[in-house]
Design an enzyme around this catalytic site. Sequence first.
Site, PDB file in Angstrom:
ATOM      1  N   HIS A  97     -14.585 -17.703 -37.636  1.00 15.51           N
ATOM      2  CA  HIS A  97     -15.515 -18.660 -37.020  1.00 15.51           C
ATOM      3  C   HIS A  97     -15.137 -20.100 -37.346  1.00 15.51           C
ATOM      4  CE1 HIS A  97     -17.890 -15.006 -36.375  1.00 15.51           C
ATOM      5  NE2 HIS A  97     -18.161 -15.633 -35.260  1.00 15.51           N
ATOM      6  N   GLU A 156     -18.549  -4.978 -29.123  1.00 15.18           N
ATOM      7  CA  GLU A 156     -17.694  -5.565 -30.166  1.00 15.18           C
ATOM      8  C   GLU A 156     -17.136  -4.513 -31.115  1.00 15.18           C
ATOM      9  OE1 GLU A 156     -19.031  -9.625 -31.344  1.00 15.18           O
ATOM     10  OE2 GLU A 156     -20.968  -8.632 -31.439  1.00 15.18           O
ATOM     11  N   ASP A 212     -14.360  -9.475 -32.550  1.00 19.98           N
ATOM     12  CA  ASP A 212     -14.787  -8.364 -33.399  1.00 19.98           C
ATOM     13  C   ASP A 212     -14.223  -7.044 -32.904  1.00 19.98           C
ATOM     14  OD1 ASP A 212     -16.302  -9.342 -35.584  1.00 19.98           O
ATOM     15  OD2 ASP A 212     -17.775 -10.057 -34.142  1.00 19.98           O
ATOM     16  N   CYS A 271     -16.225 -12.771 -23.959  1.00 14.69           N
ATOM     17  CA  CYS A 271     -16.562 -14.055 -24.576  1.00 14.69           C
ATOM     18  C   CYS A 271     -15.839 -14.266 -25.902  1.00 14.69           C
ATOM     19  CB  CYS A 271     -18.073 -14.198 -24.757  1.00 14.69           C
ATOM     20  SG  CYS A 271     -18.763 -12.970 -25.861  1.00 14.69           S
TER      21      CYS A 271
HETATM   22  C1  PEP Z   1     -16.556 -11.901 -30.662  1.00 22.48           C
HETATM   23  O1  PEP Z   1     -16.677 -11.169 -31.651  1.00 22.48           O
HETATM   24  O2  PEP Z   1     -15.595 -11.849 -29.871  1.00 22.48           O
HETATM   25  C2  PEP Z   1     -17.583 -12.909 -30.369  1.00 22.48           C
HETATM   26  C3  PEP Z   1     -17.554 -13.620 -29.270  1.00 22.48           C
HETATM   27  O3  PEP Z   1     -18.526 -13.125 -31.327  1.00 22.48           O
HETATM   28  P1  PEP Z   1     -18.218 -13.952 -32.672  1.00 22.48           P
HETATM   29  O4  PEP Z   1     -16.849 -14.547 -32.543  1.00 22.48           O
HETATM   30  O5  PEP Z   1     -19.269 -14.974 -32.815  1.00 22.48           O
HETATM   31  O6  PEP Z   1     -18.301 -12.890 -33.717  1.00 22.48           O
HETATM   32 MG    MG Z   2     -18.588 -11.106 -32.639  1.00 26.24          MG
END
Ligand code: PEP
Ligand code: MG
Length: 574
Positions: free
Chosen positions: A194, A435, A459, A506
Site C-alpha cells: 500500500h 482477492e 491480493d 481494481c
Molecule cells: C487489491 O488487493 O488488488 C486491491 C485493490 O485492494 P488493496 O490493494 O487495497 O488490498
Molecule cells: Mg486487496
Amino acid sequence: MSFSMHGIGVSGGIAIGYAHLTSNARIEVPQYMLDRKHIKEELARFDEAILATRAELETLRHHIPANAPAELSAFLDMHLMFLGDSMIAEAPKRLIRETQCNAEWALAQQMEALVARFEEIDDPYLRSRQEDVVQVVQRVLKALTGPPSHLPLDVDFGVERILVAHELSPADMVLFKNAHFAAFITDLGGATSHTAILARSMGMPSVMALHNARGLIRDHDLLIVDGRDGVVVVNPDESVLAEYRLRQNQWRIDTDKLKRLKTSKSATLDGTPIELMANIELLSDVNAVKASGAHGIGLFRSEFLFLNRSDLPSEDEQYESYKAVAEALDGKPVTIRTLDLGADKQAPWGHTVADNPALGLRAIRLCLAEPGLFQTQLRAILRASVHGQVRILIPMLVSFMELRQTLQRIDEARDSLRRDGLKFDDGIPVGGMIEVPAAALSAGFFAEQLDFLSIGTNDLIQYTLAIDRADDSVAHLYDPLHPAVLKLIQYTLRAGAKAGKPVSVCGEMAGDPLLTRLLLGLGLRTFSMQPASLLQVKQQVLKSHLEELTPMAQRMLKNTDPDRTALLLNRLNG
Ligand code: PEP
Ligand code: MG
C-alpha cells in the site's frame, strides 16, 4: 563519491534533489528545527510523553492476566526502569536545548547512540537488551507522534528533497502526502504494497527494496531517483546529471502529451467501449480523478480515513467525507470499499497485530467481528448514497457465510436508517472483491448474490502465489503473469458474464499499460486504477483490436515456458 543503487521502481518519473534522511526508528520520525521561543513547549511535550508512557506501562503492569508468564512482570519492570533512566528521560532534553531539534528527533538520536553502545557489549544477553531500549523508545515516540498535527508536514524546503527511509508504512505515506518531497526511496517494501500504491497516487517517483540506502546515503547527498527503472544515483557527476535532466524533461513532455487524451472516447479500434475508473484513498485525490477524465471511482479505499488517529471517525464524519466525494463526482459512480484494515494497514487502536496479519482478522473479517464499527460505516455510506451514484464494495470475501452475514448487516443498517427517518438509496448496488483464489473459484456464486464484482489482483496474486506483497525478499516471485493468476482472472470474468454482472479489475494490474491489452484479451471491460496511470492505459485501449487480442491472451494463459512469457507479452503489445 558517486555510486548507484538498484531496487524496485514502484512509481515512474525522475526526481533530482537532496537526501532527507528519516530516523532508523521503526516509527518514522520527522526532523525539524524549532524556533528558540518554542523550546520550552517542546521540553514540556517531551516530559508529557514520558509521563504518558509511564502511565501506560504501569496500567499494563497492573492488568497482567493471571495466566501470563511470570517473566512478563519482570519485563515491564525493566521497561519502567529504562524509561526512568536519565539516558532516556533527560539526555534528549539536552539535545533539544542545544540543537533546537524536535523532541521525536532528539529521542531517536539518543536511541541510536544507546543502541550503538549496546552493540559493543560482549555478553550476548546484555547486548540483546538493546531491543528493550528500542521498544521503550518506540512507546514514547508513539506518545509523541500521536496527533499528526505535530509533524512538520507542510514545510516547503525551498529545494527539491528526497525522503530516504528504512521503511515507510501506508500511514506514514498519508502523513507525508502534504510534505514537499520530490521522491522517496526505502530499503524495504514491495511494488504492490500500500505504500507503493500511495506513491503512485501521489505521482511521486519512488524506488523501494534498496536494502541499504538508509545506511549508505548521507543527509544532503545529491540524488537522482529514476522511479521507472528502479535506479538511484548518489552524488552523480555532471555528465550523468545532464543526461538525467534530459530524461526528466522528456518524461514531462510525454506526460503533457498524454493529457490530450483526457476527453477522447475510451473505446477499442473495433468500437467496444472500455470503462476506465479511478482508485482513491482520500478526499483530496478527487482532483486527480477529475484531471484524468475517469468514468468514476472504482475503488475508494475508505480505511485511510481511519489511519493516523487514536479515535474512530464518527458516522457523521464519515458521511461528510463520502458525501463530499459523491458530490464532487457529480453523478458518476463512486464505489466505496468498506474498511480493509489489517495486514500492512494497521490502525493504532483496537486489535493486536497477529503473527500472520495477511491471513488474520483483516478486511470484512474484522468488520464482521466488530459489528458496531461496521454499522457506523454502513450507515454513513448509505446516507451518502442520496448525494450521487454510490456503490458499496466488500473486501476479501471468502466464505458464503461471510457474504450472508454482510448482506444482513447492510439490511440492518437500512432498517436503522428507516427508523431514524434518514434518507438513502434503497437500490444501492453492493459488490464484492475477488482477492482470494477460493473467491475466484466461487465467482459464479458471488456474482449471483451481488450486483458487481471487482478483482483485487494485488491480493489475488499474494494469496495465489503465497507471496507477501510487502516483502521485498520475495518480490521477484510476485508474478501477475503466472498462468494460475491469469486463469483465476479469466474464470471470474466469465462467471460475471454468465450471471450478467459487471466485473472490473481494481488491483495494480489494471493500471499497468503493459498489461492493458492482455486484460482486454482475457475479457476485461472495466479497469480501475490510480488516476496517474489512466491516460497511459487509455492510450493502449485506443490502439487495440479485441479480435486480435483474444487468441494471443489465450496463448499467454496456457504458456508454461517462462522464457516465452516476455516474448508473448511483447507480441501482444505489438
Ligand atoms: C487489491 O488487493 O488488488 C486491491 C485493490 O485492494 P488493496 O490493494 O487495497 O488490498
Ligand atoms: Mg486487496
